[in-house]
Design a protein around this motif. Structure first.
Motif, PDB file in Angstrom:
ATOM      1  N   VAL A 160       4.517   3.486  -6.340  1.00 42.98           N
ATOM      2  CA  VAL A 160       3.841   2.605  -7.286  1.00 42.98           C
ATOM      3  C   VAL A 160       2.464   2.326  -6.707  1.00 42.98           C
ATOM      4  O   VAL A 160       2.350   1.878  -5.560  1.00 42.98           O
ATOM      5  CB  VAL A 160       4.610   1.281  -7.493  1.00 42.98           C
ATOM      6  CG1 VAL A 160       3.901   0.421  -8.547  1.00 42.98           C
ATOM      7  CG2 VAL A 160       6.049   1.540  -7.902  1.00 42.98           C
ATOM      8  N   ASP A 161       1.413   2.625  -7.475  1.00 45.96           N
ATOM      9  CA  ASP A 161       0.041   2.391  -7.040  1.00 45.96           C
ATOM     10  C   ASP A 161      -0.419   1.050  -7.590  1.00 45.96           C
ATOM     11  O   ASP A 161      -0.798   0.925  -8.748  1.00 45.96           O
ATOM     12  CB  ASP A 161      -0.866   3.514  -7.546  1.00 45.96           C
ATOM     13  CG  ASP A 161      -2.295   3.402  -7.019  1.00 45.96           C
ATOM     14  OD1 ASP A 161      -2.637   2.351  -6.459  1.00 45.96           O
ATOM     15  OD2 ASP A 161      -3.060   4.371  -7.174  1.00 45.96           O
ATOM     16  N   HIS A 162      -0.398   0.036  -6.727  1.00 45.33           N
ATOM     17  CA  HIS A 162      -0.695  -1.328  -7.165  1.00 45.33           C
ATOM     18  C   HIS A 162      -2.175  -1.542  -7.450  1.00 45.33           C
ATOM     19  O   HIS A 162      -2.535  -2.543  -8.074  1.00 45.33           O
ATOM     20  CB  HIS A 162      -0.206  -2.326  -6.108  1.00 45.33           C
ATOM     21  CG  HIS A 162       1.262  -2.246  -5.869  1.00 45.33           C
ATOM     22  ND1 HIS A 162       2.195  -2.485  -6.855  1.00 45.33           N
ATOM     23  CD2 HIS A 162       1.970  -1.934  -4.749  1.00 45.33           C
ATOM     24  CE1 HIS A 162       3.412  -2.334  -6.355  1.00 45.33           C
ATOM     25  NE2 HIS A 162       3.301  -1.990  -5.082  1.00 45.33           N
ATOM     26  N   LYS A 163      -3.024  -0.611  -7.006  1.00 43.35           N
ATOM     27  CA  LYS A 163      -4.461  -0.754  -7.260  1.00 43.35           C
ATOM     28  C   LYS A 163      -4.917   0.107  -8.436  1.00 43.35           C
ATOM     29  O   LYS A 163      -6.110   0.232  -8.692  1.00 43.35           O
ATOM     30  CB  LYS A 163      -5.256  -0.418  -5.994  1.00 43.35           C
ATOM     31  CG  LYS A 163      -5.024  -1.424  -4.865  1.00 43.35           C
ATOM     32  CD  LYS A 163      -5.952  -1.177  -3.687  1.00 43.35           C
ATOM     33  CE  LYS A 163      -5.711  -2.221  -2.586  1.00 43.35           C
ATOM     34  NZ  LYS A 163      -6.622  -2.014  -1.419  1.00 43.35           N
ATOM     35  N   ASN A 164      -3.969   0.678  -9.130  1.00 45.52           N
ATOM     36  CA  ASN A 164      -4.293   1.465 -10.318  1.00 45.52           C
ATOM     37  C   ASN A 164      -3.277   1.168 -11.419  1.00 45.52           C
ATOM     38  O   ASN A 164      -2.527   2.052 -11.849  1.00 45.52           O
ATOM     39  CB  ASN A 164      -4.327   2.963  -9.991  1.00 45.52           C
ATOM     40  CG  ASN A 164      -4.865   3.801 -11.136  1.00 45.52           C
ATOM     41  OD1 ASN A 164      -5.489   3.287 -12.056  1.00 45.52           O
ATOM     42  ND2 ASN A 164      -4.606   5.097 -11.090  1.00 45.52           N
ATOM     43  N   ASN A 165      -3.242  -0.106 -11.820  1.00 47.57           N
ATOM     44  CA  ASN A 165      -2.383  -0.540 -12.924  1.00 47.57           C
ATOM     45  C   ASN A 165      -0.902  -0.260 -12.703  1.00 47.57           C
ATOM     46  O   ASN A 165      -0.151  -0.008 -13.650  1.00 47.57           O
ATOM     47  CB  ASN A 165      -2.831   0.117 -14.241  1.00 47.57           C
ATOM     48  CG  ASN A 165      -4.244  -0.258 -14.625  1.00 47.57           C
ATOM     49  OD1 ASN A 165      -4.601  -1.434 -14.597  1.00 47.57           O
ATOM     50  ND2 ASN A 165      -5.054   0.733 -14.965  1.00 47.57           N
ATOM     51  N   ASP A 166      -0.499  -0.291 -11.422  1.00 49.13           N
ATOM     52  CA  ASP A 166       0.911  -0.048 -11.078  1.00 49.13           C
ATOM     53  C   ASP A 166       1.431   1.284 -11.628  1.00 49.13           C
ATOM     54  O   ASP A 166       2.561   1.386 -12.113  1.00 49.13           O
ATOM     55  CB  ASP A 166       1.801  -1.196 -11.551  1.00 49.13           C
ATOM     56  CG  ASP A 166       1.686  -2.423 -10.663  1.00 49.13           C
ATOM     57  OD1 ASP A 166       1.234  -2.282  -9.511  1.00 49.13           O
ATOM     58  OD2 ASP A 166       2.044  -3.526 -11.113  1.00 49.13           O
ATOM     59  N   VAL A 167       0.579   2.303 -11.538  1.00 46.59           N
ATOM     60  CA  VAL A 167       1.006   3.651 -11.915  1.00 46.59           C
ATOM     61  C   VAL A 167       2.216   4.041 -11.083  1.00 46.59           C
ATOM     62  O   VAL A 167       2.237   3.852  -9.867  1.00 46.59           O
ATOM     63  CB  VAL A 167      -0.133   4.670 -11.688  1.00 46.59           C
ATOM     64  CG1 VAL A 167       0.392   6.102 -11.720  1.00 46.59           C
ATOM     65  CG2 VAL A 167      -1.208   4.481 -12.747  1.00 46.59           C
ATOM     66  N   VAL A 168       3.235   4.581 -11.737  1.00 43.39           N
ATOM     67  CA  VAL A 168       4.451   5.033 -11.070  1.00 43.39           C
ATOM     68  C   VAL A 168       4.511   6.552 -11.148  1.00 43.39           C
ATOM     69  O   VAL A 168       4.310   7.137 -12.223  1.00 43.39           O
ATOM     70  CB  VAL A 168       5.708   4.438 -11.726  1.00 43.39           C
ATOM     71  CG1 VAL A 168       6.973   4.992 -11.050  1.00 43.39           C
ATOM     72  CG2 VAL A 168       5.687   2.923 -11.658  1.00 43.39           C
ATOM     73  N   LEU A 169       4.772   7.175 -10.024  1.00 43.59           N
ATOM     74  CA  LEU A 169       4.909   8.627  -9.981  1.00 43.59           C
ATOM     75  C   LEU A 169       6.115   9.010  -9.141  1.00 43.59           C
ATOM     76  O   LEU A 169       6.432   8.350  -8.147  1.00 43.59           O
ATOM     77  CB  LEU A 169       3.662   9.285  -9.379  1.00 43.59           C
ATOM     78  CG  LEU A 169       2.444   9.483 -10.292  1.00 43.59           C
ATOM     79  CD1 LEU A 169       1.269   9.949  -9.455  1.00 43.59           C
ATOM     80  CD2 LEU A 169       2.756  10.481 -11.382  1.00 43.59           C
ATOM     81  N   TRP A 170       6.777  10.080  -9.540  1.00 46.39           N
ATOM     82  CA  TRP A 170       7.850  10.672  -8.739  1.00 46.39           C
ATOM     83  C   TRP A 170       7.642  12.180  -8.697  1.00 46.39           C
ATOM     84  O   TRP A 170       6.740  12.682  -9.352  1.00 46.39           O
ATOM     85  CB  TRP A 170       9.228  10.307  -9.287  1.00 46.39           C
ATOM     86  CG  TRP A 170       9.421  10.457 -10.762  1.00 46.39           C
ATOM     87  CD1 TRP A 170       9.021   9.584 -11.737  1.00 46.39           C
ATOM     88  CD2 TRP A 170      10.080  11.522 -11.439  1.00 46.39           C
ATOM     89  NE1 TRP A 170       9.387  10.049 -12.976  1.00 46.39           N
ATOM     90  CE2 TRP A 170      10.049  11.244 -12.822  1.00 46.39           C
ATOM     91  CE3 TRP A 170      10.718  12.693 -11.016  1.00 46.39           C
ATOM     92  CZ2 TRP A 170      10.604  12.084 -13.783  1.00 46.39           C
ATOM     93  CZ3 TRP A 170      11.294  13.539 -11.970  1.00 46.39           C
ATOM     94  CH2 TRP A 170      11.230  13.229 -13.338  1.00 46.39           C
ATOM     95  N   GLU A 171       8.423  12.861  -7.880  1.00 47.86           N
ATOM     96  CA  GLU A 171       8.230  14.258  -7.471  1.00 47.86           C
ATOM     97  C   GLU A 171       7.096  14.315  -6.451  1.00 47.86           C
ATOM     98  O   GLU A 171       5.940  14.053  -6.753  1.00 47.86           O
ATOM     99  CB  GLU A 171       7.965  15.197  -8.644  1.00 47.86           C
ATOM    100  CG  GLU A 171       9.185  15.539  -9.462  1.00 47.86           C
ATOM    101  CD  GLU A 171      10.243  16.329  -8.687  1.00 47.86           C
ATOM    102  OE1 GLU A 171       9.881  17.195  -7.861  1.00 47.86           O
ATOM    103  OE2 GLU A 171      11.433  16.065  -8.895  1.00 47.86           O
ATOM    104  N   SER A 172       7.466  14.701  -5.240  1.00 45.70           N
ATOM    105  CA  SER A 172       6.555  14.550  -4.111  1.00 45.70           C
ATOM    106  C   SER A 172       5.253  15.340  -4.271  1.00 45.70           C
ATOM    107  O   SER A 172       4.190  14.859  -3.888  1.00 45.70           O
ATOM    108  CB  SER A 172       7.252  14.929  -2.802  1.00 45.70           C
ATOM    109  OG  SER A 172       7.851  16.198  -2.886  1.00 45.70           O
ATOM    110  N   ASP A 173       5.309  16.544  -4.843  1.00 45.20           N
ATOM    111  CA  ASP A 173       4.071  17.310  -4.966  1.00 45.20           C
ATOM    112  C   ASP A 173       3.165  16.762  -6.054  1.00 45.20           C
ATOM    113  O   ASP A 173       1.939  16.874  -5.958  1.00 45.20           O
ATOM    114  CB  ASP A 173       4.380  18.789  -5.186  1.00 45.20           C
ATOM    115  CG  ASP A 173       4.864  19.457  -3.915  1.00 45.20           C
ATOM    116  OD1 ASP A 173       4.150  19.379  -2.902  1.00 45.20           O
ATOM    117  OD2 ASP A 173       5.967  20.035  -3.910  1.00 45.20           O
TER     118      ASP A 173
END
Length: 229
Positions: free
Chosen positions: A62-75
């Motif tokens: 979760v990127d808290h400095k970019n609108n809590d963008v959530v990403l999965w899959e490591s690559d």
């Protein structure tokens, strides 16, 4: 969830994929807090986590400095991190065509390295029934992947752009996991790799050694070792 750090990272104390993203975060000097999921309790499949990653595996961020963008899959995460937080291209390439070369190695890692290395580890170390033919199949896949890398690295020092990038760094955790001593608590005699890595794949072994000597990688693996002591 704490927002004191730039990122929240969901990982696992042992699983190799859970340690690929921390290497990149450390290389880029980004702050993060890791939530280590307990697989024995099924935390990776619980709704509290699958709301972030519907696949129920690690990692996710979760990127808290970019609108809590959530990403999965490591690559996907790794590509996001360098695209957004590596403007100086410390561990990524700038040339538009070389970006695709970098991406092709990330895809190869995700499809060619991770799955067979993981299956080899499962059938050699963890599976209750020892099936030699299956062990041989996946050990041969490890050798095939190392042969692909050896063919390239015998001609050049790094995979892309003449410098260490995420293309190289992405291979570290699974390489480490299958090499002797890579699985915590497992004797070297039961290592997934049953051949002489340095003798058979000298360029790849030298490349791997250069990568694991990097300060960020050492820091991540010192933490991993302490967590699994």
């Amino acid at each position: 969830m704490s927002h004191g750090k730039h990122f929240t990272l969901f990982g696992h104390k042992k699983a190799p994929n859970g340690w690929r993203v921390p290497i990149i975060l450390e290389e880029l000097g980004l702050t993060y807090e890791t939530v280590y999921l307990d697989f024995t309790k099924g935390e990776q499949k619980a709704q509290e986590y699958t709301k972030y990653n519907p696949n129920g595996r690690v990692p996710a961020i979760v990127d808290h400095k970019n609108n809590d963008v959530v990403l999965w899959e490591s690559d996907a995460i790794i590509t996001y991190l360098v695209d957004n937080y590596d403007p100086e291209h410390k561990i990524s390439v700038a040339d538009p065509i070389e970006k695709y070369y970098q991406l092709q190695w990330l895809f190869f890692q995700a499809s060619g390295q991770g799955p067979p290395f993981g299956q080899a580890a499962w059938y050699v170390v963890f599976h209750n029934e020892k099936i030699p033919s299956i062990q041989e199949r996946f050990r041969n896949e490890i050798k095939r992947v190392f042969s692909v890398l050896e063919n390239v690295l015998s001609k050049q020092e790094w995979l892309v752009g003449g410098k260490p990038t995420v293309a190289d760094l992405s291979f570290i955790p699974w390489n480490n996991f299958v090499l002797p001593g890579g699985v915590p608590g497992v004797e070297k005699e039961r290592a997934v790799v049953n051949f002489d890595f340095e003798a058979e794949y000298p360029a790849t072994a030298a490349w791997h050694k250069r990568l694991i000597e990097r300060p960020a990688v050492k820091k991540v693996y010192a933490l991993r070792e302490s967590l699994n002591a």
